[in-house]
Motif scaffolding. Structure first.
Motif, PDB file in Angstrom:
ATOM      1  N   GLY A 262       5.309  -5.453   4.519  1.00  0.00           N
ATOM      2  CA  GLY A 262       5.720  -4.202   4.121  1.00  0.00           C
ATOM      3  C   GLY A 262       5.079  -3.792   2.662  1.00  0.00           C
ATOM      4  N   GLN A 263       5.276  -2.623   2.727  1.00  0.00           N
ATOM      5  CA  GLN A 263       4.680  -1.822   1.351  1.00  0.00           C
ATOM      6  C   GLN A 263       5.155  -2.534   0.055  1.00  0.00           C
ATOM      7  OE1 GLN A 263       4.141   2.379   1.232  1.00  0.00           O
ATOM      8  NE2 GLN A 263       4.109   2.546   3.399  1.00  0.00           N
ATOM      9  N   ARG A 264       6.453  -2.563   0.190  1.00  0.00           N
ATOM     10  CA  ARG A 264       7.243  -3.230  -1.290  1.00  0.00           C
ATOM     11  C   ARG A 264       6.692  -4.439  -1.509  1.00  0.00           C
ATOM     12  NH1 ARG A 264      13.494  -2.546  -1.623  1.00  0.00           N
ATOM     13  NH2 ARG A 264      13.045  -0.477  -1.455  1.00  0.00           N
ATOM     14  N   THR A 265       6.624  -5.286  -0.428  1.00  0.00           N
ATOM     15  CA  THR A 265       6.168  -6.659  -0.602  1.00  0.00           C
ATOM     16  C   THR A 265       4.752  -6.896  -1.184  1.00  0.00           C
ATOM     17  OG1 THR A 265       7.635  -7.620   1.008  1.00  0.00           O
ATOM     18  CG2 THR A 265       5.828  -8.835   0.477  1.00  0.00           C
ATOM     19  N   GLY A 266       3.865  -5.937  -0.663  1.00  0.00           N
ATOM     20  CA  GLY A 266       2.500  -6.042  -1.082  1.00  0.00           C
ATOM     21  C   GLY A 266       2.266  -5.387  -2.442  1.00  0.00           C
ATOM     22  N   LEU A 267       2.826  -4.295  -2.718  1.00  0.00           N
ATOM     23  CA  LEU A 267       2.789  -3.712  -4.208  1.00  0.00           C
ATOM     24  C   LEU A 267       3.302  -4.491  -5.297  1.00  0.00           C
ATOM     25  CD1 LEU A 267       3.876   0.094  -3.482  1.00  0.00           C
ATOM     26  CD2 LEU A 267       1.457  -1.032  -3.996  1.00  0.00           C
ATOM     27  N   CYS A 268       4.450  -5.350  -4.785  1.00  0.00           N
ATOM     28  CA  CYS A 268       5.054  -6.110  -6.018  1.00  0.00           C
ATOM     29  C   CYS A 268       4.145  -7.648  -5.970  1.00  0.00           C
ATOM     30  CB  CYS A 268       6.433  -6.882  -5.334  1.00  0.00           C
ATOM     31  SG  CYS A 268       7.948  -5.527  -5.624  1.00  0.00           S
ATOM     32  N   CYS A 269       3.481  -7.682  -4.921  1.00  0.00           N
ATOM     33  CA  CYS A 269       2.473  -8.875  -5.127  1.00  0.00           C
ATOM     34  C   CYS A 269       1.353  -8.593  -5.814  1.00  0.00           C
ATOM     35  CB  CYS A 269       2.101  -9.488  -3.650  1.00  0.00           C
ATOM     36  SG  CYS A 269       0.494 -10.661  -3.709  1.00  0.00           S
ATOM     37  N   THR A 270       0.725  -7.380  -5.440  1.00  0.00           N
ATOM     38  CA  THR A 270      -0.299  -6.722  -6.238  1.00  0.00           C
ATOM     39  C   THR A 270       0.030  -7.041  -7.918  1.00  0.00           C
ATOM     40  OG1 THR A 270      -0.956  -5.238  -4.870  1.00  0.00           O
ATOM     41  CG2 THR A 270      -1.863  -4.656  -6.807  1.00  0.00           C
ATOM     42  N   PHE A 271       1.194  -6.312  -8.513  1.00  0.00           N
ATOM     43  CA  PHE A 271       1.289  -6.351  -9.988  1.00  0.00           C
ATOM     44  C   PHE A 271       1.518  -7.894 -10.458  1.00  0.00           C
ATOM     45  CE2 PHE A 271       2.743  -1.938  -8.628  1.00  0.00           C
ATOM     46  CZ  PHE A 271       1.716  -1.271  -9.416  1.00  0.00           C
ATOM     47  N   SER A 272       2.398  -8.538  -9.675  1.00  0.00           N
ATOM     48  CA  SER A 272       2.810 -10.085  -9.969  1.00  0.00           C
ATOM     49  C   SER A 272       1.562 -10.955 -10.274  1.00  0.00           C
ATOM     50  CB  SER A 272       3.617 -10.497  -9.244  1.00  0.00           C
ATOM     51  OG  SER A 272       4.760  -9.947  -8.881  1.00  0.00           O
ATOM     52  N   LEU A 273       0.365 -10.714  -9.230  1.00  0.00           N
ATOM     53  CA  LEU A 273      -0.686 -11.597  -9.059  1.00  0.00           C
ATOM     54  C   LEU A 273      -1.878 -11.018 -10.249  1.00  0.00           C
ATOM     55  CD1 LEU A 273      -1.192 -12.360  -5.264  1.00  0.00           C
ATOM     56  CD2 LEU A 273      -0.475 -13.613  -7.116  1.00  0.00           C
ATOM     57  N   LEU A 274      -1.650  -9.673 -10.402  1.00  0.00           N
ATOM     58  CA  LEU A 274      -2.739  -9.449 -11.527  1.00  0.00           C
ATOM     59  C   LEU A 274      -2.130  -9.834 -13.008  1.00  0.00           C
ATOM     60  CD1 LEU A 274      -3.195  -5.499 -10.443  1.00  0.00           C
ATOM     61  CD2 LEU A 274      -4.843  -7.441 -10.464  1.00  0.00           C
ATOM     62  N   LEU A 275      -0.759  -9.693 -13.106  1.00  0.00           N
ATOM     63  CA  LEU A 275      -0.306 -10.349 -14.321  1.00  0.00           C
ATOM     64  C   LEU A 275      -0.724 -11.844 -14.421  1.00  0.00           C
ATOM     65  CD1 LEU A 275       1.362 -10.114 -16.899  1.00  0.00           C
ATOM     66  CD2 LEU A 275       3.543 -10.585 -15.489  1.00  0.00           C
ATOM     67  N   ALA A 276      -0.429 -12.612 -13.469  1.00  0.00           N
ATOM     68  CA  ALA A 276      -0.651 -13.934 -13.329  1.00  0.00           C
ATOM     69  C   ALA A 276      -2.120 -14.378 -13.527  1.00  0.00           C
ATOM     70  CB  ALA A 276      -0.210 -14.613 -11.713  1.00  0.00           C
TER      71      ALA A 276
ATOM     72  N   LEU B  95     -10.987   6.007  -0.845  1.00  0.00           N
ATOM     73  CA  LEU B  95     -10.562   7.021  -1.326  1.00  0.00           C
ATOM     74  C   LEU B  95     -10.360   8.402  -0.535  1.00  0.00           C
ATOM     75  CD1 LEU B  95     -11.380   7.173  -5.106  1.00  0.00           C
ATOM     76  CD2 LEU B  95      -9.080   7.062  -4.160  1.00  0.00           C
ATOM     77  N   GLN B  96     -11.544   8.734   0.088  1.00  0.00           N
ATOM     78  CA  GLN B  96     -11.684   9.871   0.901  1.00  0.00           C
ATOM     79  C   GLN B  96     -10.725   9.785   2.123  1.00  0.00           C
ATOM     80  OE1 GLN B  96     -15.845  10.295   1.729  1.00  0.00           O
ATOM     81  NE2 GLN B  96     -16.258  11.751   0.085  1.00  0.00           N
ATOM     82  N   GLY B  97     -10.832   8.775   2.772  1.00  0.00           N
ATOM     83  CA  GLY B  97      -9.930   8.603   3.928  1.00  0.00           C
ATOM     84  C   GLY B  97     -10.404   9.240   5.409  1.00  0.00           C
ATOM     85  N   GLY B  98     -11.840   9.405   5.393  1.00  0.00           N
ATOM     86  CA  GLY B  98     -12.139   9.787   6.610  1.00  0.00           C
ATOM     87  C   GLY B  98     -13.001   8.845   7.606  1.00  0.00           C
ATOM     88  N   LEU B  99     -13.482   8.041   6.928  1.00  0.00           N
ATOM     89  CA  LEU B  99     -14.111   6.989   7.829  1.00  0.00           C
ATOM     90  C   LEU B  99     -13.360   5.678   7.896  1.00  0.00           C
ATOM     91  CD1 LEU B  99     -16.954   5.946   9.026  1.00  0.00           C
ATOM     92  CD2 LEU B  99     -17.382   4.976   6.952  1.00  0.00           C
ATOM     93  N   PHE B 100     -12.578   5.178   6.947  1.00  0.00           N
ATOM     94  CA  PHE B 100     -11.798   4.097   7.312  1.00  0.00           C
ATOM     95  C   PHE B 100     -10.343   4.538   7.942  1.00  0.00           C
ATOM     96  CE2 PHE B 100     -13.904   1.720   3.446  1.00  0.00           C
ATOM     97  CZ  PHE B 100     -15.044   1.227   4.034  1.00  0.00           C
ATOM     98  N   ASN B 101     -10.024   3.434   8.752  1.00  0.00           N
ATOM     99  CA  ASN B 101      -8.714   3.644   9.391  1.00  0.00           C
ATOM    100  C   ASN B 101      -7.564   3.058   8.549  1.00  0.00           C
ATOM    101  OD1 ASN B 101      -9.496   5.257  11.753  1.00  0.00           O
ATOM    102  ND2 ASN B 101     -10.545   3.276  12.429  1.00  0.00           N
ATOM    103  N   ILE B 102      -6.898   3.856   7.602  1.00  0.00           N
ATOM    104  CA  ILE B 102      -5.911   3.261   6.725  1.00  0.00           C
ATOM    105  C   ILE B 102      -4.933   4.092   6.859  1.00  0.00           C
ATOM    106  CG2 ILE B 102      -5.333   2.602   4.440  1.00  0.00           C
ATOM    107  CD1 ILE B 102      -8.448   2.473   3.751  1.00  0.00           C
ATOM    108  N   SER B 103      -3.614   3.359   7.206  1.00  0.00           N
ATOM    109  CA  SER B 103      -2.343   4.480   7.545  1.00  0.00           C
ATOM    110  C   SER B 103      -1.340   4.638   6.687  1.00  0.00           C
ATOM    111  CB  SER B 103      -1.725   3.700   8.896  1.00  0.00           C
ATOM    112  OG  SER B 103      -1.383   2.551   8.492  1.00  0.00           O
ATOM    113  N   SER B 104      -1.312   4.141   5.343  1.00  0.00           N
ATOM    114  CA  SER B 104      -0.461   4.237   4.257  1.00  0.00           C
ATOM    115  C   SER B 104      -1.012   4.282   2.997  1.00  0.00           C
ATOM    116  CB  SER B 104       0.816   3.130   4.282  1.00  0.00           C
ATOM    117  OG  SER B 104       0.082   2.016   3.838  1.00  0.00           O
ATOM    118  N   LYS B 105      -0.476   4.721   1.981  1.00  0.00           N
ATOM    119  CA  LYS B 105      -0.900   5.157   0.639  1.00  0.00           C
ATOM    120  C   LYS B 105      -1.082   3.700  -0.079  1.00  0.00           C
ATOM    121  CE  LYS B 105       0.359   9.775  -0.329  1.00  0.00           C
ATOM    122  NZ  LYS B 105       1.084  10.706  -1.229  1.00  0.00           N
ATOM    123  N   ALA B 106      -0.126   2.793   0.400  1.00  0.00           N
ATOM    124  CA  ALA B 106       0.014   1.528  -0.451  1.00  0.00           C
ATOM    125  C   ALA B 106      -1.477   0.773  -0.023  1.00  0.00           C
ATOM    126  CB  ALA B 106       1.043   0.932  -0.068  1.00  0.00           C
ATOM    127  N   GLU B 107      -1.802   0.869   1.298  1.00  0.00           N
ATOM    128  CA  GLU B 107      -2.953   0.493   1.802  1.00  0.00           C
ATOM    129  C   GLU B 107      -4.176   0.958   1.112  1.00  0.00           C
ATOM    130  OE1 GLU B 107      -3.512  -0.955   5.910  1.00  0.00           O
ATOM    131  OE2 GLU B 107      -1.788   0.410   6.368  1.00  0.00           O
TER     132      GLU B 107
END
Length: 268
Positions: A143-157, A77-89
């Motif tokens: 891609g972000q769209r693929t990853g987010l769709c996968c998240t919601f679909s698999l959580l429901l599954a 959440l802080q984003g200072g230590l981890f190298n993450i480049s997008s909000k979806a990540e």
């Protein structure tokens, strides 16, 4: 022309692999009998009661999940230590660490009094953690769209699989779900190029997961080999806790593969 041909060949191989995986899943569902939860599933070899805590070591060996999960949640959440480049990540990794921390509570609650009713709280956090892990890979490499769709679909599954198991006493969907995710994660890491360095940590994590499952299978044998000190199931907990540790190290030290011209290397 050669580069275009290689890209087409790579896409064809990926499509073939996903198609074979889908067929294997359908065959598993159509041609295997119903898998019911038996009472033997809850009978672990180490049932010692130390300091008034039932199944003590199977309970307290979940504590590392809580430590790593909470720290990883805060750092993501802080984003200072981890190298993450997008909000979806960011949200995928936050969900992963939240699932990891929840595993500590769910597994400890289950092992205090193992039965079918409590197993739900042990199973769901594991599913959520691995769904988030796969989603972070898809966001990063496809891609972000693929990853987010996968998240919601698999959580429901995952919720539907658990509900089906509870209503019909058939564990095939949950078993298939838990088998596919650990295989899909290194598969995506292998077939899709990363924009980050230190990608080998994904494969080290997959190896540790395999080792943890072997320890669980050899629960009694490992317990006997170490002179009844710690069982294979407790060792599985400790070994599995190394996975978020390794991935946290990866997030800390990895970097984007930029060339001098500001272009991404090895990025399709």
């Amino acid at each position: 022309m050669g580069r275009v041909a290689n890209q087409h060949l790579r896409r064809w191989k990926r499509t073939l692999i996903w198609g074979v995986a889908f067929l294997c899943c359908m065959c598993f569902l159509l041609f295997t009998p119903r898998i019911s939860r038996s009472h033997k599933h809850h009978q672990f070899v180490d049932m010692r009661n130390l300091l008034g805590v039932p199944n003590t070591l199977n309970v307290i060996t979940n504590f590392p999940f809580l430590v790593v999960g909470v720290l990883g949640f805060v750092f993501a959440l802080q984003g200072g230590l981890f190298n993450i480049s997008s909000k979806a990540e960011v949200w995928a990794w936050v969900l992963f660490y939240a699932g990891t921390a929840s595993m500590a509570f769910g597994s400890a609650y289950y092992h205090l009094k193992p039965d079918n009713n409590r197993l739900l709280w042990d199973t769901l956090p594991i599913m959520v953690a691995y769904i988030a892990l796969l989603s972070s890979l898809l966001v990063e490499r496809i891609g972000q769209r693929t990853g987010l769709c996968c998240t919601f679909s698999l959580l429901l599954a995952s919720f539907l699989c658990v509900a089906y198991e509870r209503i019909y006493n058939d564990n095939r969907f949950c078993t298939m779900f838990q088998l596919i995710l650990p295989v899909a994660i290194p598969g995506v890491a292998f077939f899709y190029s990363s924009k980050y360095t230190h990608s080998s940590y994904w494969f080290w994590s997959a190896g540790i997961y395999l080792l943890a499952k072997l320890e669980a299978v050899a629960d009694r044998k490992l317990y006997q080999l170490n002179n009844f000190t710690i069982s294979g199931h407790s060792l599985e907990h400790l070994c599995s806790a190394l996975i978020p540790v390794l991935l946290s190290v990866m997030l800390t030290y990895r970097g984007l593969k930029f060339s001098r011209l500001g272009e991404l290397k090895d990025w399709p």
